[in-house]
Design a protein around this motif. Structure first.
Motif: not given
Length: 347
Positions: A148-152, A157-158, A175-179, A225-226
């Protein structure tokens, strides 16, 4: 069966409700096995067309696995049996042939993510607090966390894997973890409506959904991200130390309490998770890690310091990221001996 999980069939819906409020519904082997057995039975039950997973009384959906018991009273065999069964439950839910609706109302951590993230419908509320805080106890984001985290997006995710940061309901939705995002006071009516008309889940949830607050994590995406998108854990720590912002200082302080081994294992897991062919392969990979990490020093020390003695001062070994070598990581990720790996639930 167990009295720590309640099962019922209401209309066309199979209902699974966690009923261990004093432990915030933390999962043990008995609970995982009972849920696994019931879900297998419902596959062949034509009356059950949909499954709801929620919790009974108490302030949270599920605080995770009962790692305190594993360390304080369980054996190495108990730990391996628990993770093997828990991961079978996670995988069965991920591949389940009938829609699952998970209500993440309140604390949703670790093992709680494992029984909600696989659901087709994942309901967040203003009470939701979702996190994968395993690096605090010398573990890693398991129960499919690597997948799941790798798809964020970006390095989110990291960031979540390393820091264990808690997301609110609005952030989960963004983040798409909830719909869906629903007010908590509507949940009883929504569950009743789904039980009465399980074929209308999409319309029922759409009608009950409300506009969430702004997702705070989106405002930090650039710096996440940075600073967390670097390939090596040492690089992430150095970048945070070089950044002059209060946010970077706060996250660096957070990481100073985490297991260096767990953080490096977590980063490598996210990298390898992007290449696994399916969720079964992800579970097999995570079980390989759990079979070793759950009997290692850092897991026992982390659980002791956080949950048993509650000193909050774990003594990690190795104590620094630099001392956690690639060879050590290779040994953790190496395939288990023949016959000792993970396998899905036979159906």
């Amino acid at each position: 069966m167990t009295d720590l999980v309640r099962f019922a069939v209401e209309g066309g819906v199979g209902r699974i409700s966690l009923t261990r409020p004093k432990a915030i519904h933390a999962l043990n082997l008995e609970m995982c096995q009972a849920m696994l057995d019931q879900l297998v039975e419902w596959i062949g039950d034509v009356q059950v067309t949909t499954v709801i997973v929620d919790h009974g009384e108490g302030r949270g959906f599920c605080a995770g696995g009962d790692v305190r018991w594993l360390v304080a009273e369980g054996s190495e065999d108990d730990a391996r049996a628990f993770f093997h069964t828990e991961y079978r439950l996670n995988h069965l839910m991920f591949t389940y042939p009938k829609p699952i609706v998970a209500f993440m109302d309140g604390v949703t951590m670790g093992g709680g993510v494992g029984i909600s993230a696989p659901a087709r419908y994942r309901i967040a509320t203003e009470n939701t607090g979702l996190a994968m805080p395993e690096t605090t106890i010398g573990l890693f984001p398991d129960v499919g966390g690597g997948w799941y985290l790798a798809q964020l997006p970006g390095a989110v995710g990291a960031f979540l894997a390393l820091t264990g940061a808690r997301l609110d309901g609005a952030e989960c939705l963004a983040l798409g973890l909830a719909t869906h995002y629903l007010p908590s006071d509507s949940l009883a009516d929504v569950k009743a409506a789904i039980a009465a008309n399980p074929g209308d889940i999409d319309a029922i949830l759409a009608a009950a959904s409300v506009e969430p607050p702004a997702a705070r994590i989106l405002g930090n995406r650039d710096r996440i991200d940075r600073l967390f998108g670097l390939p090596r854990y040492e690089d992430i720590l150095a970048a945070l130390a070089d950044d002059s912002s209060a946010w970077a200082a706060k996250e660096l302080a957070t990481l100073s309490h985490k297991s260096p081994s767990s953080c490096k294992i977590s980063l490598r897991l996210l990298k390898e998770a992007k290449a696994v062919p399916d969720f079964a392969a992800e579970m097999a990979l995570e079980y390989t890690l759990a079979a070793r990490v759950a009997v290692a020093q850092d897991f026992h020390e982390g659980v002791r310091a956080l949950l048993i003695d509650k000193t909050g001062e774990p003594k990690w070994r190795p104590p620094t990221p630099e001392a956690v070598t690639d060879e050590m990581l290779d040994a953790v990720f190496a395939p288990l001996p023949e016959g000792q790996g993970w396998s899905p639930q036979p159906l």
